[in-house]
Write a protein that holds these residues in place. Sequence first.
Motif, PDB file in Angstrom:
ATOM      1  N   ILE A 157       0.747  -1.225  -0.224  1.00  0.00           N
ATOM      2  CA  ILE A 157      -0.081  -0.212   0.082  1.00  0.00           C
ATOM      3  C   ILE A 157       1.002   1.122  -0.039  1.00  0.00           C
ATOM      4  CG2 ILE A 157      -1.752   1.420   1.165  1.00  0.00           C
ATOM      5  CD1 ILE A 157      -2.463  -1.558   2.510  1.00  0.00           C
ATOM      6  N   HIS A 158       0.768   2.139  -0.795  1.00  0.00           N
ATOM      7  CA  HIS A 158       1.277   3.533  -0.669  1.00  0.00           C
ATOM      8  C   HIS A 158       2.504   3.178  -1.213  1.00  0.00           C
ATOM      9  CE1 HIS A 158      -1.753   6.361  -0.113  1.00  0.00           C
ATOM     10  NE2 HIS A 158      -2.402   5.681   0.837  1.00  0.00           N
ATOM     11  N   CYS A 159       3.223   2.471  -2.249  1.00  0.00           N
ATOM     12  CA  CYS A 159       4.555   2.349  -2.633  1.00  0.00           C
ATOM     13  C   CYS A 159       4.789   2.842  -4.077  1.00  0.00           C
ATOM     14  CB  CYS A 159       4.795   0.796  -2.557  1.00  0.00           C
ATOM     15  SG  CYS A 159       4.590   0.226  -0.651  1.00  0.00           S
ATOM     16  N   ILE A 160       6.043   3.191  -4.048  1.00  0.00           N
ATOM     17  CA  ILE A 160       6.322   3.840  -5.313  1.00  0.00           C
ATOM     18  C   ILE A 160       7.567   3.261  -5.766  1.00  0.00           C
ATOM     19  CG2 ILE A 160       7.273   6.021  -6.503  1.00  0.00           C
ATOM     20  CD1 ILE A 160       5.486   7.466  -4.381  1.00  0.00           C
ATOM     21  N   ASN A 161       7.761   2.815  -7.239  1.00  0.00           N
ATOM     22  CA  ASN A 161       8.854   2.449  -7.748  1.00  0.00           C
ATOM     23  C   ASN A 161       9.499   3.333  -8.958  1.00  0.00           C
ATOM     24  OD1 ASN A 161      10.933   0.786  -8.875  1.00  0.00           O
ATOM     25  ND2 ASN A 161       9.658   0.635 -10.668  1.00  0.00           N
ATOM     26  N   LYS A 162      10.531   3.907  -8.674  1.00  0.00           N
ATOM     27  CA  LYS A 162      11.288   4.654  -9.701  1.00  0.00           C
ATOM     28  C   LYS A 162      12.415   4.052 -10.411  1.00  0.00           C
ATOM     29  CE  LYS A 162      10.232   8.960  -6.878  1.00  0.00           C
ATOM     30  NZ  LYS A 162      10.746   9.963  -6.025  1.00  0.00           N
ATOM     31  N   GLY A 163      12.665   3.088  -9.829  1.00  0.00           N
ATOM     32  CA  GLY A 163      13.791   2.142 -10.687  1.00  0.00           C
ATOM     33  C   GLY A 163      13.607   1.578 -11.891  1.00  0.00           C
ATOM     34  N   ASN A 164      14.165   1.468 -12.742  1.00  0.00           N
ATOM     35  CA  ASN A 164      14.167   0.434 -14.081  1.00  0.00           C
ATOM     36  C   ASN A 164      14.425  -0.792 -13.852  1.00  0.00           C
ATOM     37  OD1 ASN A 164      13.667   3.048 -15.336  1.00  0.00           O
ATOM     38  ND2 ASN A 164      15.691   3.609 -15.598  1.00  0.00           N
ATOM     39  N   ILE A 165      13.603  -1.687 -14.621  1.00  0.00           N
ATOM     40  CA  ILE A 165      13.693  -2.947 -14.548  1.00  0.00           C
ATOM     41  C   ILE A 165      14.490  -3.355 -16.064  1.00  0.00           C
ATOM     42  CG2 ILE A 165      12.696  -5.385 -14.686  1.00  0.00           C
ATOM     43  CD1 ILE A 165      10.842  -4.419 -12.970  1.00  0.00           C
ATOM     44  N   LEU A 166      15.790  -3.256 -16.072  1.00  0.00           N
ATOM     45  CA  LEU A 166      16.841  -3.220 -17.259  1.00  0.00           C
ATOM     46  C   LEU A 166      16.292  -4.505 -18.149  1.00  0.00           C
ATOM     47  CD1 LEU A 166      19.951  -1.807 -15.454  1.00  0.00           C
ATOM     48  CD2 LEU A 166      17.901  -0.662 -16.670  1.00  0.00           C
ATOM     49  N   LYS A 167      16.429  -5.467 -17.491  1.00  0.00           N
ATOM     50  CA  LYS A 167      16.131  -6.663 -18.330  1.00  0.00           C
ATOM     51  C   LYS A 167      15.554  -7.894 -17.414  1.00  0.00           C
ATOM     52  CE  LYS A 167      20.786  -8.466 -17.691  1.00  0.00           C
ATOM     53  NZ  LYS A 167      22.187  -8.971 -18.543  1.00  0.00           N
ATOM     54  N   GLY A 168      14.891  -8.852 -17.899  1.00  0.00           N
ATOM     55  CA  GLY A 168      14.422  -9.749 -17.345  1.00  0.00           C
ATOM     56  C   GLY A 168      13.803 -11.036 -18.172  1.00  0.00           C
ATOM     57  N   GLY A 169      13.668 -12.219 -17.702  1.00  0.00           N
ATOM     58  CA  GLY A 169      13.285 -13.024 -18.730  1.00  0.00           C
ATOM     59  C   GLY A 169      11.770 -12.953 -18.794  1.00  0.00           C
ATOM     60  N   TYR A 170      11.096 -12.886 -17.452  1.00  0.00           N
ATOM     61  CA  TYR A 170       9.551 -13.018 -17.698  1.00  0.00           C
ATOM     62  C   TYR A 170       9.035 -12.575 -16.257  1.00  0.00           C
ATOM     63  CZ  TYR A 170      10.738 -17.581 -15.801  1.00  0.00           C
ATOM     64  OH  TYR A 170      11.440 -18.571 -15.178  1.00  0.00           O
ATOM     65  N   GLN A 171       7.499 -12.390 -16.618  1.00  0.00           N
ATOM     66  CA  GLN A 171       6.848 -11.900 -15.317  1.00  0.00           C
ATOM     67  C   GLN A 171       7.663 -10.739 -14.725  1.00  0.00           C
ATOM     68  OE1 GLN A 171       6.365 -15.547 -13.194  1.00  0.00           O
ATOM     69  NE2 GLN A 171       5.214 -16.597 -14.924  1.00  0.00           N
ATOM     70  N   ASN A 172       7.339  -9.542 -15.077  1.00  0.00           N
ATOM     71  CA  ASN A 172       8.260  -8.253 -14.443  1.00  0.00           C
ATOM     72  C   ASN A 172       7.296  -7.220 -14.256  1.00  0.00           C
ATOM     73  OD1 ASN A 172      10.508  -9.674 -14.569  1.00  0.00           O
ATOM     74  ND2 ASN A 172      11.256  -8.787 -16.506  1.00  0.00           N
ATOM     75  N   GLY A 173       7.038  -6.734 -13.148  1.00  0.00           N
ATOM     76  CA  GLY A 173       6.103  -5.546 -12.857  1.00  0.00           C
ATOM     77  C   GLY A 173       6.719  -4.632 -12.262  1.00  0.00           C
ATOM     78  N   GLY A 174       6.016  -3.240 -12.419  1.00  0.00           N
ATOM     79  CA  GLY A 174       6.712  -2.186 -11.863  1.00  0.00           C
ATOM     80  C   GLY A 174       6.650  -1.903 -10.331  1.00  0.00           C
ATOM     81  N   ILE A 175       5.605  -2.732  -9.628  1.00  0.00           N
ATOM     82  CA  ILE A 175       5.420  -2.837  -8.437  1.00  0.00           C
ATOM     83  C   ILE A 175       5.975  -4.313  -7.992  1.00  0.00           C
ATOM     84  CG2 ILE A 175       3.863  -2.687  -6.279  1.00  0.00           C
ATOM     85  CD1 ILE A 175       4.684  -0.064  -7.489  1.00  0.00           C
ATOM     86  N   VAL A 176       5.015  -5.097  -8.455  1.00  0.00           N
ATOM     87  CA  VAL A 176       5.419  -6.726  -8.180  1.00  0.00           C
ATOM     88  C   VAL A 176       5.500  -7.640  -9.323  1.00  0.00           C
ATOM     89  CG1 VAL A 176       3.143  -7.158  -7.628  1.00  0.00           C
ATOM     90  CG2 VAL A 176       4.631  -8.705  -6.656  1.00  0.00           C
ATOM     91  N   GLY A 177       6.379  -8.571  -9.592  1.00  0.00           N
ATOM     92  CA  GLY A 177       6.569  -9.387 -10.545  1.00  0.00           C
ATOM     93  C   GLY A 177       5.112 -10.296 -10.550  1.00  0.00           C
ATOM     94  N   THR A 178       5.030 -11.132  -9.551  1.00  0.00           N
ATOM     95  CA  THR A 178       3.699 -12.337  -9.548  1.00  0.00           C
ATOM     96  C   THR A 178       3.099 -11.963  -8.019  1.00  0.00           C
ATOM     97  OG1 THR A 178       4.764 -13.928 -10.902  1.00  0.00           O
ATOM     98  CG2 THR A 178       3.018 -14.332  -9.384  1.00  0.00           C
ATOM     99  N   ALA A 179       1.788 -11.526  -8.113  1.00  0.00           N
ATOM    100  CA  ALA A 179       0.971 -11.245  -6.934  1.00  0.00           C
ATOM    101  C   ALA A 179       0.203 -12.418  -6.693  1.00  0.00           C
ATOM    102  CB  ALA A 179       0.429  -9.974  -6.757  1.00  0.00           C
ATOM    103  N   LYS A 180       0.443 -13.232  -5.800  1.00  0.00           N
ATOM    104  CA  LYS A 180      -0.648 -14.458  -5.344  1.00  0.00           C
ATOM    105  C   LYS A 180      -1.298 -13.855  -4.373  1.00  0.00           C
ATOM    106  CE  LYS A 180       2.625 -17.933  -6.776  1.00  0.00           C
ATOM    107  NZ  LYS A 180       3.201 -19.099  -6.664  1.00  0.00           N
ATOM    108  N   THR A 181      -2.871 -13.775  -4.366  1.00  0.00           N
ATOM    109  CA  THR A 181      -3.796 -13.466  -3.562  1.00  0.00           C
ATOM    110  C   THR A 181      -3.283 -12.428  -2.640  1.00  0.00           C
ATOM    111  OG1 THR A 181      -2.760 -15.069  -1.651  1.00  0.00           O
ATOM    112  CG2 THR A 181      -4.628 -15.850  -3.248  1.00  0.00           C
ATOM    113  N   SER A 182      -2.742 -11.215  -3.269  1.00  0.00           N
ATOM    114  CA  SER A 182      -2.244 -10.131  -2.538  1.00  0.00           C
ATOM    115  C   SER A 182      -3.081  -8.853  -2.819  1.00  0.00           C
ATOM    116  CB  SER A 182      -1.067  -9.875  -2.777  1.00  0.00           C
ATOM    117  OG  SER A 182       0.027 -10.834  -2.395  1.00  0.00           O
ATOM    118  N   TYR A 183      -2.603  -7.896  -1.989  1.00  0.00           N
ATOM    119  CA  TYR A 183      -3.597  -6.711  -2.083  1.00  0.00           C
ATOM    120  C   TYR A 183      -2.855  -5.448  -2.299  1.00  0.00           C
ATOM    121  CZ  TYR A 183      -6.619  -2.797  -0.612  1.00  0.00           C
ATOM    122  OH  TYR A 183      -7.456  -1.515  -0.728  1.00  0.00           O
ATOM    123  N   ILE A 184      -2.872  -4.843  -3.781  1.00  0.00           N
ATOM    124  CA  ILE A 184      -2.143  -3.788  -4.012  1.00  0.00           C
ATOM    125  C   ILE A 184      -2.822  -2.597  -4.153  1.00  0.00           C
ATOM    126  CG2 ILE A 184      -0.274  -3.059  -5.841  1.00  0.00           C
ATOM    127  CD1 ILE A 184      -0.112  -5.973  -6.576  1.00  0.00           C
TER     128      ILE A 184
END
Length: 527
Positions: A157-184
């Motif tokens: 809650i109330h989080c901010i991402n300012k960093g770049n995800i330069l490279k990645g294989g898969y499942q990349n998100g600005g806040i979370v890659g994979t969210a399982k039963t979570s609350y964003i």
Amino acid sequence: LHLALKMNPSLGQGTENDPYQIRSADELIWFAKQVNTGQSHLCAKLIADIDLDQVLWEPIGNESYPYSGTFDGGGFIIKNLNVSGQHHQGFFGYCVNAKIKNMTIANGLVSGTDFVAGMIGYAKDTSIFNCINGSDISSTGGSNGGIVGISENTEIIHCINKGNILKGGYQNGGIVGTAKTSYIDCCINYGNITNTDHSGGIAAYNDGGIVSNCLNVGNISTIGSHYCYTSGIVANNRFENSVVKNCLNLGSLSGSGGFGCKVNAIVCANDENGTYAENCYSKEGLGNLGLVNHSDIVTDEELKSGVVAWWLNEEKLGVWGQNIGIDTYPNFSDAPVYQFPDGTFSSICDHSLSSNCPTCTKSVLCSICGAELLATGHSFTNYISNHDATCTQNGTKIAQCDDCDAIDTMDDEGTILPHEYKDGWSINRISHWRECQNCDIKNDEAKHIFKWVIDQQATHVDKGLKHEECEICGYKKESIEIPVLGSNHAGVETGDQTNRGLYISLFAMSALSMAILVVGKKKKMFI
């Protein structure tokens, strides 16, 4: 590289009520070492900015000893974070039942294979509140994010991402890659994402969780040979109970290569009977909305006007704010957004256009901003005479409230009358006074001053009369007698008993003197 000293914090006991007070890189390194060797429940709070330059950071918490304490960043800044490893990489590596809040990482680089993030690599049953990541993320595997790599039963809650995800294989998100039963909720991504498979401005996968009131500003590009899904909010909203609502995308999107390539502003796919997104918006020119309901493509003017913030708040006051006339798009500032009856929007409400108006006795809520408008109180302006003044009391005036039937009575100041005193004195046996003929007020009250007055002179035959009489008011006491006049032996008449007694005394003294003279002569002759 920096060699850490064995320096434990001088303040705090490491409990939730008395956390370690950390103020240096050495103390922070010491804390991480304690957690990673078994004391995973320890709690800490930053009390100064910390520079991790030349430190190869070992994330707090691992699979053997997941971090389960409370870590409060206190609003201070951690600079130059440098993390390099494999799985579960971040400032925190592995968290279970932890509380992470008020953290700010200004810059740095976090690299690894899977579950790589600026704040936490893996989080389960954890609360993450008011955290900001400024580190770039580099990963060769999956489930990587600006705040969390993979989350499970976790709230962000109330989080901010300012960093770049330069490279990645898969499942990349600005806040979370994979969210399982979570609350964003109420999160913003400003970071740019370059990926090969499933890229989302907020999350790559939303598996049975809730993503609400989130904003993506970062540019997202997916180039790969597999499922090339690119979305401003969630790439794949999976399972029936997954929710995406009230979100806004302002980032540019692109995707190419692979098979089944999709580029949508909000959601690309909804595998496993996943649900559609609701009430989401994207700036025009950034791609199709994708799998959404009750949503729209919006213009720059609409973003500036406040109407988009109003829509995102479901046409009521909500978490989305905007300084109308200053901010070019909605955000989560403290500035509310109000809609006026004419259809315009503002961050300021003076209640003048409210359809609910207070009365002199009743408070109401403003129909625009919901603020309490207090009862105005009665207003009395047209007073008329009600009671004439007397010498002891002002007159009175009355008025009816301008807005209701209430009546007010007030003194007619300055109208009291002077006393009107009766002619002559009012008296009793002790004193005299002047009395107002309109009230019982007394004035000039004083005791009598008596003098004797002869009513009838006494003679040698008849008694006389005299009385006491007040010199001021004339009050008279009852008359008393004066005895008749009589004669003494020398033939002197007396007018009263007092004079007669005086003559008798003088005669007696004369006789005594003569007797003494005779006796004296006799004694002289004898001698």
